[in-house]
Structures are given as C-alpha cells and as structure tokens.
Design a protein around this motif. Structure first.
Motif, mmCIF file in Angstrom:
data_model
loop_
_atom_site.group_PDB
_atom_site.id
_atom_site.type_symbol
_atom_site.label_atom_id
_atom_site.label_comp_id
_atom_site.label_asym_id
_atom_site.label_seq_id
_atom_site.Cartn_x
_atom_site.Cartn_y
_atom_site.Cartn_z
ATOM 1 N N ALA A 266 1.593 5.208 8.246
ATOM 2 C CA ALA A 266 1.493 4.173 9.270
ATOM 3 C C ALA A 266 0.096 3.554 9.321
ATOM 4 O O ALA A 266 -0.057 2.400 9.755
ATOM 5 N N GLU A 267 -0.909 4.273 8.866
ATOM 6 C CA GLU A 267 -2.288 3.765 8.814
ATOM 7 C C GLU A 267 -2.640 3.222 7.433
ATOM 8 O O GLU A 267 -3.792 2.951 7.146
ATOM 9 N N ARG A 268 -1.635 3.081 6.575
ATOM 10 C CA ARG A 268 -1.823 2.575 5.203
ATOM 11 C C ARG A 268 -2.831 3.424 4.427
ATOM 12 O O ARG A 268 -3.699 2.924 3.718
ATOM 13 N N ARG A 269 -2.662 4.710 4.536
ATOM 14 C CA ARG A 269 -3.476 5.635 3.757
ATOM 15 C C ARG A 269 -2.570 6.641 3.067
ATOM 16 O O ARG A 269 -1.550 7.027 3.645
ATOM 17 N N PRO A 270 -2.942 7.078 1.844
ATOM 18 C CA PRO A 270 -4.114 6.707 1.058
ATOM 19 C C PRO A 270 -4.084 5.233 0.641
ATOM 20 O O PRO A 270 -3.024 4.712 0.258
ATOM 21 N N LYS A 271 -5.228 4.591 0.671
ATOM 22 C CA LYS A 271 -5.329 3.157 0.444
ATOM 23 C C LYS A 271 -4.748 2.744 -0.901
ATOM 24 O O LYS A 271 -4.142 1.668 -1.027
ATOM 25 N N ALA A 272 -4.939 3.581 -1.920
ATOM 26 C CA ALA A 272 -4.493 3.212 -3.268
ATOM 27 C C ALA A 272 -3.006 2.915 -3.327
ATOM 28 O O ALA A 272 -2.566 2.060 -4.096
ATOM 29 N N LEU A 273 -2.213 3.591 -2.516
ATOM 30 C CA LEU A 273 -0.764 3.409 -2.563
ATOM 31 C C LEU A 273 -0.325 2.080 -1.971
ATOM 32 O O LEU A 273 0.826 1.680 -2.146
ATOM 33 N N PHE A 274 -1.220 1.404 -1.273
ATOM 34 C CA PHE A 274 -0.888 0.141 -0.616
ATOM 35 C C PHE A 274 -1.566 -1.048 -1.287
ATOM 36 O O PHE A 274 -1.481 -2.168 -0.788
ATOM 37 N N THR A 275 -2.199 -0.806 -2.416
ATOM 38 C CA THR A 275 -2.938 -1.845 -3.120
ATOM 39 C C THR A 275 -2.300 -2.086 -4.476
ATOM 40 O O THR A 275 -2.375 -1.221 -5.369
ATOM 41 N N PRO A 276 -1.627 -3.222 -4.685
ATOM 42 C CA PRO A 276 -1.033 -3.483 -6.002
ATOM 43 C C PRO A 276 -2.075 -3.436 -7.107
ATOM 44 O O PRO A 276 -3.236 -3.820 -6.929
ATOM 45 N N ALA A 277 -1.636 -2.920 -8.256
ATOM 46 C CA ALA A 277 -2.536 -2.780 -9.400
ATOM 47 C C ALA A 277 -2.832 -4.136 -10.018
ATOM 48 O O ALA A 277 -1.980 -5.026 -10.046
ATOM 49 N N MET A 278 -4.040 -4.285 -10.537
ATOM 50 C CA MET A 278 -4.441 -5.491 -11.253
ATOM 51 C C MET A 278 -4.204 -5.282 -12.743
ATOM 52 O O MET A 278 -4.515 -4.218 -13.285
ATOM 53 N N VAL A 279 -3.671 -6.292 -13.413
ATOM 54 C CA VAL A 279 -3.368 -6.224 -14.843
ATOM 55 C C VAL A 279 -4.261 -7.220 -15.561
ATOM 56 O O VAL A 279 -4.120 -8.429 -15.388
ATOM 57 N N SER A 280 -5.164 -6.713 -16.388
ATOM 58 C CA SER A 280 -6.175 -7.581 -17.002
ATOM 59 C C SER A 280 -5.717 -8.215 -18.305
ATOM 60 O O SER A 280 -6.235 -9.261 -18.705
ATOM 61 N N ASP A 281 -4.724 -7.601 -18.988
ATOM 62 C CA ASP A 281 -4.317 -8.114 -20.302
ATOM 63 C C ASP A 281 -2.868 -7.721 -20.553
ATOM 64 O O ASP A 281 -2.581 -6.571 -20.895
ATOM 65 N N ARG A 282 -1.965 -8.668 -20.405
ATOM 66 C CA ARG A 282 -0.542 -8.362 -20.555
ATOM 67 C C ARG A 282 -0.087 -8.297 -22.007
ATOM 68 O O ARG A 282 1.044 -7.939 -22.270
#
Length: 336
Positions: A249-265
């Motif tokens: 409910a507090e959006r923790r752990p933060k990593a699970l609520f942050t979409p991953a960035m893809v630098s090279d598809r």
C-alpha cells in the motif's frame, strides 16, 4: 506493426499477436540450440532435431508461440487468423512429429534439456490443447506426460529453489506446471508442486526486491508471490503475502513499482526487460485479485499493473529479439 495501449484482450490486438506468432513459429533462422553433442551425428538442422518446435529463435519460445496461438484461437475463434492457426496445428501437431520431439527428449544427453522453463511451457501448451475440440491435445499428450514425469523426478531432489529472473526460475515453472496438473487431473503432480512450493517459499518474509538484474524478464519477488497464490488456499496466501510484501500500500519495495528501462531492443538480453514489465503486470494483476476489495493494497497493485503493462505493450513488435516471444507475456498480462 502498431500496438495500441489497452488493458484487456480484444479481437484487434489478438489478431496482431496471432500474426506475429504465425510469422515466427516456423521461421527457421536465426535459431539458438539447447543441445549437448555426443558426436558428429548430432550436428543437424533444427528442423530435423525438432520437427515441431524449430522456429522462434529457440525451442522454448517456439513452444510458447504455439501456446499463444492456441489460446487466442480458443478465446477469439472468429478472428481472421483463426483458419491459419487451425491449418498450422493440423499440419504440425500430429503424432509422427510429436514422436520426433519425444525421441530428441529421450536421448541420454537431453536429461537437462530446457529445465525448467521449457518443461513448464510445454505443459502449458499441453493443457491448453486439452481445452480444444481438436485432435491436437491427444497428439501432444505423450510429450506432456514425458515432461510431467521429469518434474516428478526432479522436484523431490531439488533441495533449493532458483530465484533468478530468467529461464531457470523455479517459481515460474511451478506456476505454469500447476495449470497442466489441474487441467489433466494429475493429482500426483499437483500435490508435489504444492509441497515443493511450501518447502521452498513458505518461510520467506520481508522481501527486499533487489531487482531488476540486467537481463531479467521475470520478477523473482512477484513470481514467487504468484506461485504461492496459485498453490495456497486464499486463507493461507493472504497472511503469507502480508509477511512477504507488507508494504504494498506504500508502494514499497520501490523497485517493484518502477517499470524497467530498456536501452537497446536489438540486444536480446537487454530486451528481456520489456518482458519483465509485462510479467510484472501479469503478477500484479493476479495478486490484486486475491486481495479483499477493501484492502488499500489492492488499488496500488492494480495501478502498478497498469503502469508496467503500458511500458511493455508498445514494444511487443519491432525488433526480432523481442518480437519472437514478447506477445506471450503480453497475453498473460492482458488475461490476468
């Protein structure tokens, strides 16, 4: 191919997914073999080694490409691609070709072939084909039984789980294999999966979610939660989840609520991170269904699912490094 931002499966999106899969499940090259050579006689083209699953860059992606097509055909039987899918299955999923896949599996050097990811996806495909009014399920049954038996032999001696975010993750394998066990009524396998999941994961608490790693397509944290959701009764799952992820409910752990960035598809490993966003969307949606309507964690989980789905869905098509497999994980998320 342009893919819209949507939150549910519809015929237009299903048709696009189907056309993607039809374009790669029989594409012969590039292909990455998972093979131990016992001699020169083993150096053969993929289409000879694998009479059915010789496309889609690798064996396991081809298997779940077929699963995607079978699932879409059942869900959207009137879509324009339906006849092409039926024609493909009538030609490819036949006893003589299944026998060829089984022969490869029975080679002494194939004991560890595709363990556990490919095992689990083959069982998912077998379960899906059992739901169709067609001969394909019966044709694939010997291969499904063979992989179910591999799980039965392997799980009792697997002392520890594998918690990586890639193909070796054991929570993901148990989650998929449990669908097969339920569908075909394999109570021995279902009981073993539940016992193994309890043994591996039941004491876990306070997940830190040190993720993602650079080539994850699964969240080790969320797929463990989804595995326990599948195998535990709700009365057991909810207390476990509150200990495992107490701060949703507090959006923790933060990593699970942050979409991953893809630098090279175009980099096949980095492109895995698009799959991570889609598989997280699947897990968050599934987990939210188990939460009471009044639980403040429920809307947070649903919002996280939407964020990850939006981040991943637009990249399902484009570069072959993602295009040969990402639609499968998009469908898992949309169906959840």
């Amino acid at each position: 191919m342009s893919l819209p931002s949507v939150s549910e499966l519809n015929q237009d999106l299903g048709e696009k997914f189907a056309r993607l899969a039809l374009g790669h499940v029989r594409r012969p090259y590039p292909f990455k073999l998972d093979q131990v050579l016992a001699g020169d006689e083993d150096v053969l083209p993929p289409r000879v080694l694998h009479p059915i699953f010789h496309g889609s860059f690798d064996w396991h992606s081809c298997v779940h490409g077929y699963w995607l097509l079978a699932r879409l055909l059942r869900r959207l039987p009137d879509m324009p691609a339906a006849e092409d899918i039926r024609r493909l299955f009538n030609e490819m999923v036949v006893p003589e070709k299944v026998a060829g896949e089984l022969a490869y599996l029975q080679r002494p050097t194939s004991a560890g072939f595709e363990r556990p990811y490919g095992w689990a996806w083959l069982l998912m495909l077998a379960a899906e084909l059992e739901r169709h009014d067609a001969p394909w399920g019966a044709a694939l049954q010997p291969l499904g039984v063979a992989f179910a038996n591999r799980f039965k032999d392997f799980l009792p001696k697997a002392t520890y789980p594998i918690r990586t975010g890639t193909h070796y993750n054991t929570a993901f394998a148990l989650t998929l294999a449990s669908d097969y066990a339920r569908q075909v009524g394999d109570q021995e396998l279902a009981t073993l999966i539940e016992a193994t999941a309890r043994r591996w994961y039941l004491d876990d608490a306070g997940a830190q979610a040190w993720e993602p790693s650079g080539d994850d397509f699964l969240s080790p944290t969320l797929i463990e939660a989804e595995c326990l959701r599948q195998v535990l009764p709700s009365a057991g799952f909810l207390p476990w989840l509150s200990n495992f992820l107490p701060d949703i409910a507090e959006r923790r752990p933060k990593a699970l609520f942050t979409p991953a960035m893809v630098s090279d598809r175009s980099d096949g490993k980095i492109a895995h991170l698009d799959g991570l966003n889609l598989s997280r969307a699947w897990c968050w949606r599934s987990i939210s269904k188990a939460l009471p309507l009044t639980d403040p964690a429920r809307p947070v989980a649903l919002a996280a699912a939407d964020e990850h789905l939006a981040a991943g869905l637009e990249h399902v098509a484009g570069d072959y490094m993602g295009e040969h497999w990402l639609a499968t994980f998009a469908l898992l998320a949309l169906e959840a």
